[in-house]
Design a protein around this motif. Structure first.
Motif, PDB file in Angstrom:
ATOM      1  N   VAL A   4     -69.201  47.365  39.347  1.00  0.00           N
ATOM      2  CA  VAL A   4     -69.645  45.964  39.424  1.00  0.00           C
ATOM      3  C   VAL A   4     -68.899  45.354  40.596  1.00  0.00           C
ATOM      4  O   VAL A   4     -67.660  45.323  40.602  1.00  0.00           O
ATOM      5  CB  VAL A   4     -69.353  45.208  38.115  1.00  0.00           C
ATOM      6  CG1 VAL A   4     -69.633  43.711  38.301  1.00  0.00           C
ATOM      7  CG2 VAL A   4     -70.190  45.762  36.969  1.00  0.00           C
ATOM      8  N   LEU A   5     -69.634  44.869  41.601  1.00  0.00           N
ATOM      9  CA  LEU A   5     -69.023  44.362  42.826  1.00  0.00           C
ATOM     10  C   LEU A   5     -69.232  42.858  42.928  1.00  0.00           C
ATOM     11  O   LEU A   5     -70.341  42.358  42.698  1.00  0.00           O
ATOM     12  CB  LEU A   5     -69.646  45.046  44.047  1.00  0.00           C
ATOM     13  CG  LEU A   5     -69.472  46.580  44.099  1.00  0.00           C
ATOM     14  CD1 LEU A   5     -70.278  47.162  45.243  1.00  0.00           C
ATOM     15  CD2 LEU A   5     -68.007  46.954  44.231  1.00  0.00           C
ATOM     16  N   VAL A   6     -68.166  42.131  43.274  1.00  0.00           N
ATOM     17  CA  VAL A   6     -68.228  40.682  43.461  1.00  0.00           C
ATOM     18  C   VAL A   6     -67.957  40.405  44.935  1.00  0.00           C
ATOM     19  O   VAL A   6     -66.988  40.924  45.500  1.00  0.00           O
ATOM     20  CB  VAL A   6     -67.190  39.951  42.581  1.00  0.00           C
ATOM     21  CG1 VAL A   6     -67.284  38.440  42.793  1.00  0.00           C
ATOM     22  CG2 VAL A   6     -67.411  40.287  41.110  1.00  0.00           C
ATOM     23  N   THR A   7     -68.801  39.600  45.552  1.00  0.00           N
ATOM     24  CA  THR A   7     -68.682  39.396  46.989  1.00  0.00           C
ATOM     25  C   THR A   7     -68.727  37.916  47.349  1.00  0.00           C
ATOM     26  O   THR A   7     -69.312  37.109  46.637  1.00  0.00           O
ATOM     27  CB  THR A   7     -69.804  40.159  47.734  1.00  0.00           C
ATOM     28  OG1 THR A   7     -69.734  39.892  49.123  1.00  0.00           O
ATOM     29  CG2 THR A   7     -71.169  39.723  47.230  1.00  0.00           C
ATOM     30  N   GLY A   8     -68.098  37.569  48.444  1.00  0.00           N
ATOM     31  CA  GLY A   8     -68.046  36.177  48.894  1.00  0.00           C
ATOM     32  C   GLY A   8     -66.860  35.988  49.816  1.00  0.00           C
ATOM     33  O   GLY A   8     -65.976  36.848  49.904  1.00  0.00           O
ATOM     34  N   PRO A   9     -66.798  34.864  50.528  1.00  0.00           N
ATOM     35  CA  PRO A   9     -65.681  34.610  51.451  1.00  0.00           C
ATOM     36  C   PRO A   9     -64.390  34.293  50.703  1.00  0.00           C
ATOM     37  O   PRO A   9     -64.394  34.103  49.482  1.00  0.00           O
ATOM     38  CB  PRO A   9     -66.158  33.391  52.250  1.00  0.00           C
ATOM     39  CG  PRO A   9     -67.115  32.693  51.333  1.00  0.00           C
ATOM     40  CD  PRO A   9     -67.780  33.767  50.520  1.00  0.00           C
ATOM     41  N   THR A  10     -63.284  34.226  51.434  1.00  0.00           N
ATOM     42  CA  THR A  10     -62.004  33.852  50.848  1.00  0.00           C
ATOM     43  C   THR A  10     -62.109  32.470  50.209  1.00  0.00           C
ATOM     44  O   THR A  10     -62.678  31.556  50.795  1.00  0.00           O
ATOM     45  CB  THR A  10     -60.915  33.821  51.940  1.00  0.00           C
ATOM     46  OG1 THR A  10     -60.885  35.093  52.579  1.00  0.00           O
ATOM     47  CG2 THR A  10     -59.551  33.521  51.354  1.00  0.00           C
ATOM     48  N   GLY A  11     -61.571  32.335  48.988  1.00  0.00           N
ATOM     49  CA  GLY A  11     -61.575  31.043  48.313  1.00  0.00           C
ATOM     50  C   GLY A  11     -62.868  30.722  47.595  1.00  0.00           C
ATOM     51  O   GLY A  11     -63.093  29.578  47.212  1.00  0.00           O
ATOM     52  N   SER A  12     -63.746  31.730  47.404  1.00  0.00           N
ATOM     53  CA  SER A  12     -65.022  31.463  46.731  1.00  0.00           C
ATOM     54  C   SER A  12     -64.951  31.708  45.221  1.00  0.00           C
ATOM     55  O   SER A  12     -65.944  31.548  44.519  1.00  0.00           O
ATOM     56  CB  SER A  12     -66.138  32.329  47.334  1.00  0.00           C
ATOM     57  OG  SER A  12     -65.853  33.710  47.162  1.00  0.00           O
ATOM     58  N   GLY A  13     -63.768  32.096  44.723  1.00  0.00           N
ATOM     59  CA  GLY A  13     -63.619  32.277  43.272  1.00  0.00           C
ATOM     60  C   GLY A  13     -63.839  33.695  42.784  1.00  0.00           C
ATOM     61  O   GLY A  13     -64.007  33.921  41.583  1.00  0.00           O
ATOM     62  N   LYS A  14     -63.817  34.692  43.713  1.00  0.00           N
ATOM     63  CA  LYS A  14     -64.040  36.085  43.302  1.00  0.00           C
ATOM     64  C   LYS A  14     -62.991  36.551  42.291  1.00  0.00           C
ATOM     65  O   LYS A  14     -63.313  37.190  41.290  1.00  0.00           O
ATOM     66  CB  LYS A  14     -64.005  37.018  44.526  1.00  0.00           C
ATOM     67  CG  LYS A  14     -65.048  36.731  45.574  1.00  0.00           C
ATOM     68  CD  LYS A  14     -65.082  37.809  46.637  1.00  0.00           C
ATOM     69  CE  LYS A  14     -63.800  37.948  47.415  1.00  0.00           C
ATOM     70  NZ  LYS A  14     -63.484  36.762  48.227  1.00  0.00           N
ATOM     71  N   THR A  15     -61.722  36.220  42.568  1.00  0.00           N
ATOM     72  CA  THR A  15     -60.632  36.652  41.685  1.00  0.00           C
ATOM     73  C   THR A  15     -60.801  36.080  40.288  1.00  0.00           C
ATOM     74  O   THR A  15     -60.625  36.791  39.289  1.00  0.00           O
ATOM     75  CB  THR A  15     -59.267  36.228  42.265  1.00  0.00           C
ATOM     76  OG1 THR A  15     -59.123  36.787  43.572  1.00  0.00           O
ATOM     77  CG2 THR A  15     -58.132  36.710  41.394  1.00  0.00           C
ATOM     78  N   THR A  16     -61.177  34.802  40.194  1.00  0.00           N
ATOM     79  CA  THR A  16     -61.364  34.168  38.889  1.00  0.00           C
ATOM     80  C   THR A  16     -62.477  34.865  38.111  1.00  0.00           C
ATOM     81  O   THR A  16     -62.359  35.110  36.908  1.00  0.00           O
ATOM     82  CB  THR A  16     -61.701  32.673  39.062  1.00  0.00           C
ATOM     83  OG1 THR A  16     -60.637  32.056  39.781  1.00  0.00           O
ATOM     84  CG2 THR A  16     -61.870  31.985  37.725  1.00  0.00           C
ATOM     85  N   THR A  17     -63.578  35.201  38.800  1.00  0.00           N
ATOM     86  CA  THR A  17     -64.692  35.885  38.138  1.00  0.00           C
ATOM     87  C   THR A  17     -64.252  37.248  37.618  1.00  0.00           C
ATOM     88  O   THR A  17     -64.562  37.627  36.476  1.00  0.00           O
ATOM     89  CB  THR A  17     -65.875  36.038  39.112  1.00  0.00           C
ATOM     90  OG1 THR A  17     -66.296  34.743  39.534  1.00  0.00           O
ATOM     91  CG2 THR A  17     -67.040  36.756  38.454  1.00  0.00           C
ATOM     92  N   LEU A  18     -63.510  38.000  38.445  1.00  0.00           N
ATOM     93  CA  LEU A  18     -63.049  39.322  38.016  1.00  0.00           C
ATOM     94  C   LEU A  18     -62.057  39.215  36.857  1.00  0.00           C
ATOM     95  O   LEU A  18     -62.109  39.991  35.904  1.00  0.00           O
ATOM     96  CB  LEU A  18     -62.404  40.069  39.190  1.00  0.00           C
ATOM     97  CG  LEU A  18     -63.371  40.638  40.227  1.00  0.00           C
ATOM     98  CD1 LEU A  18     -62.605  41.283  41.370  1.00  0.00           C
ATOM     99  CD2 LEU A  18     -64.299  41.669  39.597  1.00  0.00           C
ATOM    100  N   TYR A  19     -61.134  38.244  36.934  1.00  0.00           N
ATOM    101  CA  TYR A  19     -60.163  38.062  35.853  1.00  0.00           C
ATOM    102  C   TYR A  19     -60.862  37.681  34.550  1.00  0.00           C
ATOM    103  O   TYR A  19     -60.458  38.124  33.471  1.00  0.00           O
ATOM    104  CB  TYR A  19     -59.143  36.982  36.223  1.00  0.00           C
ATOM    105  CG  TYR A  19     -57.996  37.449  37.100  1.00  0.00           C
ATOM    106  CD1 TYR A  19     -57.820  38.789  37.397  1.00  0.00           C
ATOM    107  CD2 TYR A  19     -57.078  36.544  37.628  1.00  0.00           C
ATOM    108  CE1 TYR A  19     -56.771  39.211  38.198  1.00  0.00           C
ATOM    109  CE2 TYR A  19     -56.023  36.965  38.433  1.00  0.00           C
ATOM    110  CZ  TYR A  19     -55.877  38.299  38.712  1.00  0.00           C
ATOM    111  OH  TYR A  19     -54.834  38.718  39.500  1.00  0.00           O
ATOM    112  N   SER A  20     -61.902  36.858  34.629  1.00  0.00           N
ATOM    113  CA  SER A  20     -62.607  36.469  33.406  1.00  0.00           C
ATOM    114  C   SER A  20     -63.359  37.670  32.828  1.00  0.00           C
ATOM    115  O   SER A  20     -63.458  37.819  31.608  1.00  0.00           O
ATOM    116  CB  SER A  20     -63.560  35.303  33.667  1.00  0.00           C
ATOM    117  OG  SER A  20     -64.473  35.606  34.683  1.00  0.00           O
TER     118      SER A  20
END
Length: 569
Positions: A322-338
């Motif tokens: 499952v890959l999450v993509t977007g620029p820096t500061g777009s909330g990728k880390t929060t989505t992965l942590y959730s």
């Protein structure tokens, strides 16, 4: 009322579930603080519902502190220390009675101390903990005039001191002494605290040839907040280096560190510090990491119903990527942590490779990368595969080596979560192919790609119809013809609450592409990114622009944000 008793009563009243209570208690045991505070922070109960419940239980009125103009003469009756200690704030005085807002009306020790300290009869009203903290910050904050303070500092600096033009012109001892001077310490503390009050995500401290400025990134946009005297450049940089345990003598190479700040009420704030040598000095960027604001409940992230159902179904598969993509500061880390929080069970072995580890998650093995000693994502992934893993998270797939190991892990019975930097979901497939991963391996391993952005949310306090937005403008940004005329575009006029910007907070936009059989066949046939996107849309994928337009129709964001955050389809 004890904290345990409060939890039991909330469950009995069906205001929260038993599972939510246990989750909040886990966070409370780990981070400290009050149970009600964590229930609200986790999104399990709205603070208004909690306040109303406490009001009914204790038979005292509840108040909304935003509606109160608190007189300065009233706040002088109770010290800031007592207010922070017991989470109280005085709001009114009537004769010999002092009306005090509390988050816990059962705290008789606090009431006794207030009586002793003030000599007044204490009348209690109940308010939310978050509102009381905000009121304390507002009414007991450092009483300083920023411009006046900077002007005074300009006068205090010796006029003979020149800004160093070369790295060896200033003695290290002088730098350390300058960084530890009281005015410099106070100014740096003000910058750090003010960023928290303004809900900034980053602080930029930037030296130029003839100027020196501080900017905050608020709701994704940089805003200039002050221009300290240029002569303080090296002293401020040195103070930040001292606080983050960096080498103040090294001024030619980039450095990374961390500052941990303990705030009143037991709250902690982490700052991730990056120092970069530039032409006219060292630029410091500090990323604010607020554990208490980390949203781990997927339903609260802003997903719409179908994208959320697609995402959850794919992260619960036993293997694949499952890959999450977007620029820096777009909330990728929060989505992965959730996603990890949802998957985090005693029966699962979860390991993460991160650079850097932003938040500590209980029950998950998190590994910090150290390129200098050879510990990169590829090396960590190889090690994970010898650790009997079930779920692996890789901070970022940057090169073929990492991509190859991640794909092999996904093909051998492991669920792999990771991020890439691409513009949208379909272009992620092209990125993997460009790295050198074979098309048949991509189709066999990738379950889902999620692209995301964060758009600024219109401030609710000053929201008004955007009369300058014509039907032609709406057509230009691809609003469907049948939607035009059925809604009123909104904007923010700017007010005190939003610092005059018209925006307060952000809303997430998601593009979720499930790799079904038809899309896999398209990849194997060598479809271009544009063709893949067209095929995914035909199969029902909602693009980032479509998600942004939905938020526009709902009155959450503006036409300007739609065009700033998303590209036309």
């Amino acid at each position: 009322m004890s904290q345990a008793r409060l939890g039991e009563l909330l469950v009995r009243e069906n205001l929260i579930s038993l599972a939510q209570l246990r989750k909040a208690q886990e966070v409370q045991n780990r981070d400290g603080g009050r149970l009600g505070y964590h229930l609200v922070r986790q999104g399990f109960i709205h603070e208004t519902d909690l306040t109303n419940f406490l009001s009914r239980q204790y038979g005292v009125p509840s108040v909304n502190l935003d509606d109160f103009e608190i007189d300065e003469n009233v706040t002088q009756l109770i010290s800031k220390e007592i207010c922070e200690k017991h989470l109280v704030i005085p709001i009114n005085r009537v004769g010999n009675a002092l009306v005090v807002a509390m988050s816990d009306p059962s705290n008789i020790y606090a009431i006794d101390e207030l009586k002793f300290a003030t000599g007044f009869n204490i009348e209690i009203v109940v308010a939310s903990e978050a509102a009381i903290r905000e009121a304390i910050d507002l009414h007991y904050g450092d009483s300083f005039n920023m411009d006046a303070m900077l002007e005074q500092m300009e006068l205090d600096v010796d006029d003979d001191v020149e800004v160093a033009k070369d790295d060896h012109a200033i003695d290290v001892g002088d730098l350390q002494a300058a960084g530890e001077e009281a005015p410099v310490i106070r100014l740096v503390n003000i910058i750090l605290i003010d960023a928290i009050k303004r809900n900034a995500s980053d602080i930029h401290i930037e030296p130029y040839e003839k100027s020196f400025r501080v900017r905050y990134r608020i709701d994704g946009v940089l805003q200039e907040v002050m221009k300290p005297p240029l002569k303080l450049r090296d002293a401020i940089t040195s103070r930040i280096k001292i606080m983050s345990n960096l080498d103040i003598a090294e001024r030619r190479l980039p450095q990374d560190g961390r500052i941990k700040l303990r705030l009143p009420g037991g709250k902690e704030m982490d700052y991730r510090v990056s120092v970069l040598p530039t032409l006219f000095g060292e630029k410091c960027v500090l990323r604010l990491l607020d554990k208490s604001n980390l949203q781990l409940d997927m339903t609260k992230l802003g997903f719409e119903a179908k994208p959320l159902a697609d995402f959850k179904s794919q992260i619960h598969r036993p293997f694949g990527m499952v890959l999450v993509t977007g620029p820096t500061g777009s909330g990728k880390t929060t989505t992965l942590y959730s996603a990890l929080a949802e998957l985090n069970k005693v029966s699962e072995n979860i390991s993460t490779a991160e650079d850097p580890v932003e938040f500590n998650l209980a029950g998950i093995n998190q590994c910090q990368m150290h390129e200098a000693v050879g510990l990169n994502f590829a090396a960590a992934l190889r090690s994970f595969l010898r650790q009997d893993p079930d779920i692996i998270m890789v901070g970022e797939i940057r090169d073929f080596e990492t991509a190859e190991i991640a794909v092999k892990a996904a093909l051998t019975g492991h669920l792999v979560l990771s991020t890439l930097h691409t513009n949208d979901a379909p272009s992620t497939i092209s990125r993997l192919l460009n790295m050198g991963v074979e098309p048949f391996l991509v189709t066999a391993s990738v379950n889902l790609v999620l692209a995301q952005r964060l758009a600024r949310r219109i401030c609710n306090e000053c929201k008004v119809p955007a009369e300058d937005v014509t039907e032609e403008v709406l057509r230009d940004i691809q609003v469907l013809e049948e939607k035009i005329g059925t809604f009123t575009p909104m904007k923010g006029n700017g007010c005190k609450k939003c610092n005059g910007t018209g925006y307060k907070g952000r809303v997430a936009l998601y593009e979720v592409m499930v790799m079904g059989d038809e899309l896999k066949e398209a990849v194997l046939q060598g479809y271009s990114t544009a063709e893949l996107k067209a095929e995914a849309k035909r199969l029902g994928m909602q693009t980032l622009r479509m998600a942004a337009l939905n938020r526009l129709v709902e009155g959450m964001t503006t036409v300007q944000e739609v065009t700033r955050c998303t590209a036309p389809d």
